[in-house]
Design a protein around this motif. Structure first.
Motif, PDB file in Angstrom:
ATOM      1  N   MET A   1     -51.624   4.050  38.422  1.00 31.21           N
ATOM      2  CA  MET A   1     -49.996   3.963  38.343  1.00 31.21           C
ATOM      3  C   MET A   1     -49.713   2.770  37.818  1.00 31.21           C
ATOM      4  SD  MET A   1     -47.524   3.898  41.781  1.00 31.21           S
ATOM      5  CE  MET A   1     -45.728   3.841  41.144  1.00 31.21           C
ATOM      6  N   SER A   2     -49.004   2.693  36.842  1.00 29.78           N
ATOM      7  CA  SER A   2     -48.408   1.501  35.999  1.00 29.78           C
ATOM      8  C   SER A   2     -47.072   1.122  36.023  1.00 29.78           C
ATOM      9  CB  SER A   2     -48.966   1.487  34.627  1.00 29.78           C
ATOM     10  OG  SER A   2     -48.302   2.222  34.097  1.00 29.78           O
ATOM     11  N   THR A   3     -46.698  -0.101  36.273  1.00 31.50           N
ATOM     12  CA  THR A   3     -45.039  -0.336  36.272  1.00 31.50           C
ATOM     13  C   THR A   3     -44.855  -1.271  35.224  1.00 31.50           C
ATOM     14  OG1 THR A   3     -44.897  -0.050  38.629  1.00 31.50           O
ATOM     15  CG2 THR A   3     -43.103  -0.932  37.596  1.00 31.50           C
ATOM     16  N   LEU A   4     -43.865  -0.969  34.210  1.00 30.64           N
ATOM     17  CA  LEU A   4     -43.743  -1.765  33.116  1.00 30.64           C
ATOM     18  C   LEU A   4     -42.194  -2.043  33.103  1.00 30.64           C
ATOM     19  CD1 LEU A   4     -45.955  -0.144  30.334  1.00 30.64           C
ATOM     20  CD2 LEU A   4     -46.661  -1.917  31.847  1.00 30.64           C
ATOM     21  N   LEU A   5     -41.918  -3.332  32.429  1.00 29.44           N
ATOM     22  CA  LEU A   5     -40.720  -3.366  32.136  1.00 29.44           C
ATOM     23  C   LEU A   5     -40.313  -4.026  30.706  1.00 29.44           C
ATOM     24  CD1 LEU A   5     -37.576  -3.876  32.997  1.00 29.44           C
ATOM     25  CD2 LEU A   5     -38.286  -6.335  33.896  1.00 29.44           C
ATOM     26  N   LEU A   6     -39.653  -3.565  29.954  1.00 27.58           N
ATOM     27  CA  LEU A   6     -39.680  -3.906  28.531  1.00 27.58           C
ATOM     28  C   LEU A   6     -38.022  -4.090  28.288  1.00 27.58           C
ATOM     29  CD1 LEU A   6     -41.402  -0.637  27.009  1.00 27.58           C
ATOM     30  CD2 LEU A   6     -42.526  -2.887  27.971  1.00 27.58           C
ATOM     31  N   LEU A  97     -54.740 -10.955  22.015  1.00 27.91           N
ATOM     32  CA  LEU A  97     -55.099 -10.297  23.063  1.00 27.91           C
ATOM     33  C   LEU A  97     -56.388  -9.475  22.781  1.00 27.91           C
ATOM     34  CD1 LEU A  97     -51.910  -8.689  24.074  1.00 27.91           C
ATOM     35  CD2 LEU A  97     -52.924 -10.771  24.996  1.00 27.91           C
ATOM     36  N   LYS A  98     -56.674  -8.883  21.528  1.00 31.88           N
ATOM     37  CA  LYS A  98     -57.848  -7.990  21.427  1.00 31.88           C
ATOM     38  C   LYS A  98     -59.380  -9.202  21.044  1.00 31.88           C
ATOM     39  CE  LYS A  98     -55.907  -3.875  19.574  1.00 31.88           C
ATOM     40  NZ  LYS A  98     -55.867  -2.818  18.757  1.00 31.88           N
ATOM     41  N   SER A  99     -58.863 -10.374  20.486  1.00 30.61           N
ATOM     42  CA  SER A  99     -59.956 -11.124  19.988  1.00 30.61           C
ATOM     43  C   SER A  99     -60.338 -12.072  21.267  1.00 30.61           C
ATOM     44  CB  SER A  99     -59.576 -12.053  18.730  1.00 30.61           C
ATOM     45  OG  SER A  99     -58.461 -12.668  19.290  1.00 30.61           O
ATOM     46  N   SER A 100     -59.815 -12.162  22.374  1.00 26.42           N
ATOM     47  CA  SER A 100     -59.896 -12.755  23.656  1.00 26.42           C
ATOM     48  C   SER A 100     -60.473 -11.864  24.790  1.00 26.42           C
ATOM     49  CB  SER A 100     -58.792 -13.800  23.983  1.00 26.42           C
ATOM     50  OG  SER A 100     -57.816 -12.891  24.356  1.00 26.42           O
ATOM     51  N   ASN A 101     -60.475 -10.792  24.423  1.00 22.60           N
ATOM     52  CA  ASN A 101     -60.711  -9.528  25.604  1.00 22.60           C
ATOM     53  C   ASN A 101     -59.399  -9.543  26.591  1.00 22.60           C
ATOM     54  OD1 ASN A 101     -63.033  -8.552  24.478  1.00 22.60           O
ATOM     55  ND2 ASN A 101     -64.207 -10.402  25.164  1.00 22.60           N
ATOM     56  N   ALA A 102     -58.543 -10.376  26.503  1.00 21.84           N
ATOM     57  CA  ALA A 102     -57.233 -10.112  27.626  1.00 21.84           C
ATOM     58  C   ALA A 102     -56.795  -8.894  27.471  1.00 21.84           C
ATOM     59  CB  ALA A 102     -56.040 -11.081  26.992  1.00 21.84           C
ATOM     60  N   ASP A 103     -56.867  -8.053  26.409  1.00 30.73           N
ATOM     61  CA  ASP A 103     -56.170  -6.763  26.476  1.00 30.73           C
ATOM     62  C   ASP A 103     -56.958  -6.042  27.523  1.00 30.73           C
ATOM     63  OD1 ASP A 103     -58.879  -6.948  25.022  1.00 30.73           O
ATOM     64  OD2 ASP A 103     -58.081  -4.970  23.852  1.00 30.73           O
ATOM     65  N   GLN A 104     -58.220  -6.076  27.702  1.00 29.61           N
ATOM     66  CA  GLN A 104     -59.029  -5.371  28.759  1.00 29.61           C
ATOM     67  C   GLN A 104     -58.418  -5.692  30.152  1.00 29.61           C
ATOM     68  OE1 GLN A 104     -63.282  -5.619  28.164  1.00 29.61           O
ATOM     69  NE2 GLN A 104     -63.019  -5.124  25.708  1.00 29.61           N
ATOM     70  N   VAL A 105     -58.440  -7.046  30.380  1.00 30.23           N
ATOM     71  CA  VAL A 105     -57.882  -7.441  31.637  1.00 30.23           C
ATOM     72  C   VAL A 105     -56.531  -7.074  31.897  1.00 30.23           C
ATOM     73  CG1 VAL A 105     -57.165  -9.481  32.933  1.00 30.23           C
ATOM     74  CG2 VAL A 105     -59.441  -9.547  31.534  1.00 30.23           C
ATOM     75  N   ILE A 106     -55.611  -6.966  30.899  1.00 29.68           N
ATOM     76  CA  ILE A 106     -54.332  -6.572  31.118  1.00 29.68           C
ATOM     77  C   ILE A 106     -54.420  -4.959  31.464  1.00 29.68           C
ATOM     78  CG2 ILE A 106     -51.963  -6.374  29.813  1.00 29.68           C
ATOM     79  CD1 ILE A 106     -52.501  -8.638  28.525  1.00 29.68           C
ATOM     80  N   ASN A 107     -54.930  -4.136  30.780  1.00 34.64           N
ATOM     81  CA  ASN A 107     -55.120  -2.803  30.880  1.00 34.64           C
ATOM     82  C   ASN A 107     -55.737  -2.497  32.540  1.00 34.64           C
ATOM     83  OD1 ASN A 107     -54.832  -0.572  28.727  1.00 34.64           O
ATOM     84  ND2 ASN A 107     -55.437  -2.350  27.853  1.00 34.64           N
ATOM     85  N   ALA A 110     -52.778  -3.116  34.944  1.00 36.70           N
ATOM     86  CA  ALA A 110     -51.969  -2.187  34.836  1.00 36.70           C
ATOM     87  C   ALA A 110     -52.231  -0.931  35.688  1.00 36.70           C
ATOM     88  CB  ALA A 110     -51.549  -1.768  33.377  1.00 36.70           C
ATOM     89  N   GLN A 111     -53.613  -0.685  35.603  1.00 32.25           N
ATOM     90  CA  GLN A 111     -53.943   0.494  36.411  1.00 32.25           C
ATOM     91  C   GLN A 111     -54.082   0.151  37.743  1.00 32.25           C
ATOM     92  OE1 GLN A 111     -54.664   3.469  34.794  1.00 32.25           O
ATOM     93  NE2 GLN A 111     -53.805   2.470  32.834  1.00 32.25           N
ATOM     94  N   ASN A 112     -54.120  -0.968  38.336  1.00 25.57           N
ATOM     95  CA  ASN A 112     -53.934  -1.179  39.509  1.00 25.57           C
ATOM     96  C   ASN A 112     -52.518  -1.742  40.091  1.00 25.57           C
ATOM     97  OD1 ASN A 112     -56.907  -1.367  40.989  1.00 25.57           O
ATOM     98  ND2 ASN A 112     -57.066  -2.329  39.023  1.00 25.57           N
ATOM     99  N   ASN A 113     -51.488  -1.156  39.351  1.00 28.08           N
ATOM    100  CA  ASN A 113     -50.007  -1.317  39.364  1.00 28.08           C
ATOM    101  C   ASN A 113     -49.848  -2.849  39.602  1.00 28.08           C
ATOM    102  OD1 ASN A 113     -47.794  -0.070  39.883  1.00 28.08           O
ATOM    103  ND2 ASN A 113     -47.817  -0.214  42.066  1.00 28.08           N
ATOM    104  N   ARG A 114     -50.110  -3.385  38.780  1.00 28.47           N
ATOM    105  CA  ARG A 114     -49.816  -4.998  38.731  1.00 28.47           C
ATOM    106  C   ARG A 114     -48.716  -5.010  37.580  1.00 28.47           C
ATOM    107  NH1 ARG A 114     -53.397  -9.101  40.012  1.00 28.47           N
ATOM    108  NH2 ARG A 114     -54.766  -7.261  40.883  1.00 28.47           N
ATOM    109  N   PRO A 115     -47.524  -5.214  38.140  1.00 24.99           N
ATOM    110  CA  PRO A 115     -46.242  -5.324  37.235  1.00 24.99           C
ATOM    111  C   PRO A 115     -46.553  -6.170  35.826  1.00 24.99           C
ATOM    112  CG  PRO A 115     -45.635  -5.932  39.579  1.00 24.99           C
ATOM    113  CD  PRO A 115     -47.037  -6.154  39.405  1.00 24.99           C
ATOM    114  N   ILE A 116     -45.778  -5.593  35.023  1.00 26.92           N
ATOM    115  CA  ILE A 116     -46.051  -6.260  33.395  1.00 26.92           C
ATOM    116  C   ILE A 116     -44.812  -6.040  32.921  1.00 26.92           C
ATOM    117  CG2 ILE A 116     -47.301  -6.354  31.096  1.00 26.92           C
ATOM    118  CD1 ILE A 116     -49.650  -5.093  32.712  1.00 26.92           C
ATOM    119  N   TYR A 117     -44.344  -7.273  32.555  1.00 31.67           N
ATOM    120  CA  TYR A 117     -42.825  -7.353  31.811  1.00 31.67           C
ATOM    121  C   TYR A 117     -43.069  -7.837  30.363  1.00 31.67           C
ATOM    122  CZ  TYR A 117     -38.011  -9.061  30.831  1.00 31.67           C
ATOM    123  OH  TYR A 117     -36.606  -9.307  30.502  1.00 31.67           O
TER     124      TYR A 117
END
Length: 206
Positions: A1-6, A97-107, A110-117
């Motif tokens: 489950m993911s919760t996003l605000l854009l 994000l991709k070159s630092s591997n932060a994209d994997q952390v963010i994904n 998100a899968q653990n329902n951490r809110p992302i804005y």
């Protein structure tokens, strides 16, 4: 489950601000908020990043970190109660994000329902890809990245600041319409005072 605000602008309306607060625990003032600053080359020194941190402090958030994916420990992101990807340049942000591997952390978060804005460019990279922006603004892809896949946290495609940009570039409406028809994809046009709340692909316009 993911919760996003854009949104196009940070906390532009009471509805957007309240949606962000509602994503957090009851005692939100103690929440650990990380603002990812890599949408601009100046990072945490950019006035836009400092202004957003100040804005969050004014909303009552006490623990707000300006986070640089190249300089800071990614474990800080893992411990955050919410992440904010600020505006700037979507190609530059996605590359960072991709070159630092932060994209994997963010994904994972998100899968653990951490809110992302995601704000402006930050909202764009959370989506499926940057193909629309490669079509509209190829000159912005300064690093000439070929992999334009976004973080894919949502299938929703947005164009932020639509009302403002449509005035300065009257041909924008036809350009987006052409891209949609050619690629059989839809784009949500977000004005400067609009946002989207996305919970498991249920999209609510704010």
């Amino acid at each position: 489950m993911s919760t996003l605000l854009l949104s196009s602008r940070a906390f532009k309306t009471p509805a957007i601000t309240q949606a962000f607060i509602n994503m957090l625990p009851d005692h939100h003032q103690y929440s650990e908020i990380s603002i990812i600053v890599n949408s601009v080359k100046e990072g945490r020194l950019h006035p836009k990043m400092i202004a957003l941190q100040t804005q969050l402090h004014a909303l009552g958030f006490r623990n707000v970190t300006l986070f640089d994916v190249f300089q800071d420990n990614l474990d800080i992101l893992k411990q955050s109660d919410a992440l904010i990807l600020n505006g700037g340049y979507e190609f530059y942000l996605l590359h960072a994000l991709k070159s630092s591997n932060a994209d994997q952390v963010i994904n994972d978060l998100a899968q653990n329902n951490r809110p992302i804005y995601g704000i402006s460019a930050g909202a764009i990279v959370l989506g499926p890809d940057l193909q629309l922006y490669q079509y509209l603004y190829p000159e912005d892809n300064l690093l000439q990245d070929k992999d334009l896949n976004g973080l894919k946290l949502t299938t929703t495609r947005i164009y932020p600041h639509f009302d403002q940009h449509a005035i300065t570039n009257p041909g924008l409406i036809d350009q987006i319409n052409h891209w949609e028809n050619t690629h059989h994809q839809s784009v949500i046009r977000l004005n400067n005072d609009e946002g989207l709340l996305i919970q498991d692909e249920n999209v609510k316009r704010l």
